[in-house]
Design a protein around this motif. Structure first.
Motif, PDB file in Angstrom:
ATOM      1  N   UNK A 369       0.826  -1.200   0.019  1.00  0.00           N
ATOM      2  CA  UNK A 369       0.029  -0.054  -0.155  1.00  0.00           C
ATOM      3  C   UNK A 369       0.819   1.271  -0.207  1.00  0.00           C
ATOM      4  N   UNK A 370       2.001   1.220   0.646  1.00  0.00           N
ATOM      5  CA  UNK A 370       2.551   2.304   0.926  1.00  0.00           C
ATOM      6  C   UNK A 370       3.683   2.539  -0.416  1.00  0.00           C
ATOM      7  N   UNK A 371       4.171   1.486  -0.996  1.00  0.00           N
ATOM      8  CA  UNK A 371       4.914   1.401  -2.228  1.00  0.00           C
ATOM      9  C   UNK A 371       4.069   2.114  -3.242  1.00  0.00           C
ATOM     10  N   UNK A 372       2.764   1.485  -3.302  1.00  0.00           N
ATOM     11  CA  UNK A 372       1.928   2.008  -4.591  1.00  0.00           C
ATOM     12  C   UNK A 372       1.501   3.517  -4.432  1.00  0.00           C
ATOM     13  N   UNK A 373       1.558   3.911  -3.174  1.00  0.00           N
ATOM     14  CA  UNK A 373       1.061   5.337  -2.904  1.00  0.00           C
ATOM     15  C   UNK A 373       2.311   6.488  -3.107  1.00  0.00           C
ATOM     16  N   UNK A 374       3.366   5.642  -2.571  1.00  0.00           N
ATOM     17  CA  UNK A 374       4.639   6.675  -2.572  1.00  0.00           C
ATOM     18  C   UNK A 374       5.256   6.837  -4.055  1.00  0.00           C
ATOM     19  N   UNK A 375       5.446   5.493  -4.801  1.00  0.00           N
ATOM     20  CA  UNK A 375       5.772   5.672  -6.128  1.00  0.00           C
ATOM     21  C   UNK A 375       4.883   6.361  -7.110  1.00  0.00           C
TER      22      UNK A 375
END
Length: 472
Positions: A369-375
């Protein structure tokens, strides 16, 4: 003494308290997430809008050797279910016998003929054989979930490798464009040098930039070939049998996916369900190990015909039968307590593995979740950086031709643009791989497809009831 020994062994078997599952399931996600779950479709990879990717994944599902080996393990587990289930069915055997015997004194030859059917059956009074069967059935379910784990890993590997291939192809195109741009700047500097408005150092510095850009091309071409061979391995083919066209990451779509509550993720993850099935199998193994302490009751029956003459073998006077029942109680078997402790230890190990799989599923979803949002945020910012760098580079080129800027400024804007373009491709690749990791963290699309067989949640077998008078 025999009774005391039996009761002592039975007391060992009665000492079993099944530990609680102890799964701490949170009510939501730390990084937020959608209020409404959007679970992956069966063919979730089609959401990226690449027919070639879909073709590669479907071929990998058919031809990958790891998936094939996992399917073979399912066949083995199903066969083991039949082997273990045989103990619950009476054993029936048929026999035929003939003998000729010659007396040494008289020389007379005496013959004998016999045919018989024999049946034996162990009364599963304490549930040992049934628990062994249930353990094999749980292992067969585990094998199906294990195949789903392997298949999901292969699918995500194909997607990630394909995206890496596209990124390498895009970087190769950028590198070739950078070479052309650097050559134009070098030509402009050479023109200024010819009229005396530049010096040899300016030309040497730009030639160094040009050579550096040319030197990046072989490495990128190697990465393309490496990604192609990795795809070939995932598809179970020699590299020469695989032809991948590829394209650009920027042309792909981003499918939408969102997790539900953490408890729902546990029911969708095949690795968690596999660990759950392994735990159920270990529980049944404890049940079988406990039941081994109690008496075994065997029933036997035999009937047939026996006669010295074959022509009268099946007469009523030649018939015989026998019935029997036997009870065997372990009195002193030092292996039984050890086998029970072994089963309990294996159960505790399976429980820890199940707990870890559950926690790992929560961690994987949070990270995805954090990877998809931050990338996605990083890609937006990096795109703005590329546009700014290109604008600065275009202005510097124009001013260079007019002689209004020094070469140092052009070199700086050049390097900034080249670096920003490469970073944008890398960030875009990270975003697509983050989306794939979210699909994987949510268990892929197997739940929607109704697979695997036997996917209902497992119910652990109750412990057998010890005989009256056994220690507790």
């Amino acid at each position: 003494m025999a009774l005391a020994g039996a009761l002592a062994l039975a007391g060992c078997a009665a000492d079993w308290r099944r530990p609680a599952l102890g799964i701490d399931t949170p009510g939501g996600w730390k990084d937020g997430g959608s209020t409404k779950a959007v679970w992956p479709a069966v063919d979730w990879w089609r959401g990226f809008g690449s027919p070639e990717l879909a073709t590669l994944i479907e071929a990998a599902e058919r031809e990958n050797q790891d998936i094939g080996a996992a399917k073979a393990r399912i066949e083995q587990a199903d066969a083991q279910v039949r082997v273990n289930g045989a103990a619950l069915i009476p054993l029936l055997t048929g026999s035929g016998d003939t003998q000729l015997q010659r007396s040494a004194g008289s020389g007379r030859v005496v013959g004998g003929f016999q045919t018989a059917l024999a049946a034996s059956y162990e009364l599963d009074f304490w549930g040992k054989n049934r628990a062994t069967l249930h353990s094999a059935q749980a292992s067969a379910v585990s094998a199906r979930f294990a195949e789903e784990v392997v298949a999901l890993g292969v699918v995500t590997s194909v997607a990630n490798t394909y995206f890496a291939l596209l990124a390498s192809q895009e970087q190769l195109s950028i590198a070739r464009g950078n070479v052309a741009s650097a050559q134009k700047v070098l030509d402009a500097i050479q023109a200024r040098l010819d009229v005396g408005t530049a010096n040899a150092l300016d030309r040497a510095q730009q030639r160094s930039v040009l050579d550096q850009q040319k030197a990046t091309i072989p490495q990128i071409e190697q990465e393309i070939r490496t990604n192609e061979t990795a795809l070939a391995l995932l598809l179970g083919r020699p590299p020469v049998r695989l032809d991948v066209k590829g394209g650009r990451l920027a042309n792909l779509r981003t499918p939408r996916v969102a997790p539900g509550v953490p408890a729902e993720v546990l029911t969708r993850r095949p690795d968690v369900r596999q660990a759950e099935a392994d735990l159920a199998a270990a529980d049944y193994d404890v049940t079988a190990a406990r039941a081994a302490f109690f008496p075994t009751i065997d029933l036997t029956a035999q009937g047939g015909f026996e006669n010295v003459a074959l022509r009268t073998l099946f007469g009523s006077q030649s018939g015989f039968y026998s019935l029997g029942a036997g009870l065997t109680q372990p009195l002193l078997n030092a292996a039984l307590p050890g086998q029970l402790d072994l089963a309990k230890g294996q159960h505790r190990e399976a429980l820890m593995t199940y707990r870890k799989a559950a926690v790992q599923s929560f961690v994987d979803v949070e990270n995805a979740l954090v990877a998809t949002r931050k990338t996605a945020e990083q890609e937006r910012l990096q795109g703005a950086a590329v546009r700014s760098a290109r604008e600065a580079y275009d202005i510097a080129q124009a001013q260079l031709r007019e002689g209004a800027v020094d070469v140092t400024t052009v070199l700086a804007t050049q390097q900034t643009l080249f670096s920003a373009q490469d970073n944008l491709v890398n960030v875009r690749l990270s975003r697509f791989q983050a989306v794939v990791s979210l699909f994987e963290a949510l268990g892929g699309g197997w739940a929607a497809s109704g697979r695997p067989a036997g996917g209902d949640r497992l119910v652990l077998a109750p412990a057998p009831t010890p005989p009256a008078g056994a220690a507790r």
